[in-house]
Design an enzyme around this catalytic site. Structure first.
Site, short mmCIF file in Angstrom:
data_model
loop_
_atom_site.label_atom_id
_atom_site.label_comp_id
_atom_site.label_asym_id
_atom_site.label_seq_id
_atom_site.Cartn_x
_atom_site.Cartn_y
_atom_site.Cartn_z
N ASP A 1 -4.07 4.28 -14.44
CA ASP A 1 -3.35 3.81 -13.25
C ASP A 1 -4.20 3.94 -11.99
O ASP A 1 -3.71 4.28 -10.92
CB ASP A 1 -2.03 4.57 -13.08
CG ASP A 1 -1.06 3.83 -12.15
OD1 ASP A 1 -1.24 2.62 -11.93
OD2 ASP A 1 -0.12 4.48 -11.64
N SER B 1 3.04 5.51 -3.61
CA SER B 1 2.06 5.36 -4.70
C SER B 1 0.70 4.94 -4.17
O SER B 1 0.59 3.98 -3.40
CB SER B 1 2.55 4.32 -5.70
OG SER B 1 3.66 4.79 -6.42
N HIS C 1 -0.80 0.17 -10.52
CA HIS C 1 0.50 -0.50 -10.50
C HIS C 1 0.85 -1.04 -9.12
O HIS C 1 1.72 -1.90 -8.99
CB HIS C 1 1.60 0.42 -11.04
CG HIS C 1 2.02 1.52 -10.11
ND1 HIS C 1 1.57 2.82 -10.24
CD2 HIS C 1 2.88 1.53 -9.07
CE1 HIS C 1 2.13 3.58 -9.30
NE2 HIS C 1 2.93 2.82 -8.59
#
Length: 290
Positions: free
Chosen positions: A67, A150, A34
C-alpha cells in the site's frame, strides 16, 4: 499536503482524497497506494499545499501489496520531511498525525503509540485498480485518524516521520475514528519507496508456506510448504506451529504473514516452531523474494 483524485476506476463517488508528504527536493511525494490508485485508471490527481498552491501530480510507482505509492509534482520550493527510525518506536511514546481527514487540510491530532508489530489484514477495496489484500506489521496509535488521513505522516516528538497513516478500525460501516489507527512503519515504507523511485518493482520477503489458525493453538499452523522455497530449505514441516519470528510472538497466520512481509528479502530470521508432540525447536530461515 492534500491529495485529490477526480474520476478513475474504483473511485467511489467519483472523488477521492488523502494525504502525502514530500520525501525528495525534486517534488517526490510518499503516500498510500489506495489514495492514488484510481488516478492510474483515468483519474486526475491533484496536489494541494497548505499555502493554497495546486498542481497536477503524476504517479511514479505503485505497490499494492505494501500500500505504498510515489507521486511527483513540479511545484518549486518544496522541502522534504525528516524520516525517523520506526524500529525505535516504543509503546506509550507520544506521536502526532498530520493529514486531511474528511477534506480538512492541515489537520493535526496527537496521541500515543498503543502497540507495535500489530498484524493488520486489510481487504482490497472493491473495484480499485491493482487491488490487492494488504497485511501490515503496523504501528497502532490512538491519535485520531479518519478517512482522508491516509498517506499522511505519523511523527515522533522531534517531528521525524515514523509511520504512514494507512488504516483505522471502526465500530461499524461508515464509522470514523474510535482511537484505533494503524500506520505503516517508515523503515518498511522507505525500502519500498527506494525501489519505486528508480522505476523498479517492489520486492517482498516470502517464507514459502501456507498457514492457518487453530482456535485451540497459539501460533501459525503450517498447512503447505512450497517445494524448494525458503521454509522447505530450512526443514519446516507440515502441521508444525510457528510460535515466534525473532523476538515477535506469533499467535495467528496473519501475524506470521505480517512479520515476514516486514523483513527485506534475503533476511535471515530465527523461527521458534512447535511440533505435534509439543517439542520446540529453533529454525534459521533465509527468506525468499517475490
Amino acid at each position: 499536503m492534500q491529495i485529490r483524485v477526480d474520476g478513475g476506476a474504483g473511485n467511489v463517488g467519483d472523488r477521492g482524497e488523502g494525504s502525502g508528504m514530500i520525501v525528495g527536493n525534486d517534488g517526490l511525494i510518499l503516500t498510500n497506494n489506495h489514495v492514488v490508485a484510481p488516478a492510474a485508471q483515468g483519474g486526475t490527481l491533484r496536489v494541494v499545499l497548505q499555502d493554497g498552491r495546486t498542481a497536477i501530480g503524476t504517479i511514479v510507482g505503485q505497490d499494492p501489496q505494501s500500500d505504498i505509492a510515489l507521486v511527483r509534482t513540479d511545484l518549486p520550493g518544496l522541502s522534504a520531511v525528516e524520516l525517523g527510525d520506526s524500529d525505535r518506536v516504543r509503546v506509550g511514546q507520544q506521536v502526532t498525525a498530520f493529514g486531511s481527514p474528511l477534506g480538512l487540510g492541515g489537520s493535526v491530532t496527537t496521541g500515543i503509540v498503543s502497540a507495535v508489530d500489530r498484524a493488520v489484514g486489510i481487504p482490497a477495496e472493491s473495484g480499485a485498480p491493482g487491488a490487492s489484500d494488504t497485511v501490515l506489521n503496523a504501528i497502532q496509535t490512538d491519535a485520531a485518524i479518519n478517512p482522508g488521513n491516509s498517506g499522511g505522516p505519523l511523527v515522533d516528538s522531534d517531528g521525524r516521520v515514523v509511520g504512514i497513516n494507512s488504516a483505522i478500525a471502526t465500530a461499524g460501516p461508515g464509522g470514523g475514528s474510535i482511537g484505533v489507527g494503524f500506520s505503516i512503519p517508515i523503515n518498511q515504507a522507505r525500502r519500498i519507496a527506494d525501489q519505486l523511485r528508480g522505476g523498479g518493482k517492489a520486492t517482498h520477503a516470502v517464507l514459502g508456506v501456507t498457514v492457518g489458525n487453530d482456535p485451540q493453538l497459539r501460533g501459525a499452523v503450517i498447512q503447505e510448504v512450497t517445494p524448494d522455497g525458503a521454509a522447505a530449505k530450512a526443514g519446516l514441516r507440515l502441521q508444525e506451529i510457528v510460535a515466534r519470528l525473532g523476538d515477535q510472538r506469533i499467535t495467528t497466520g496473519t501475524d506470521l504473514q505480517a512479520a515476514v512481509r516486514s523483513q527485506p528479502p534475503g533476511s535471515v530470521v530465527q523461527l521458534e516452531v512447535v511440533d505435534a508432540g509439543g517439542a520446540t525447536r529453533t529454525v534459521e530461515v533465509t527468506l525468499g523474494e517475490q
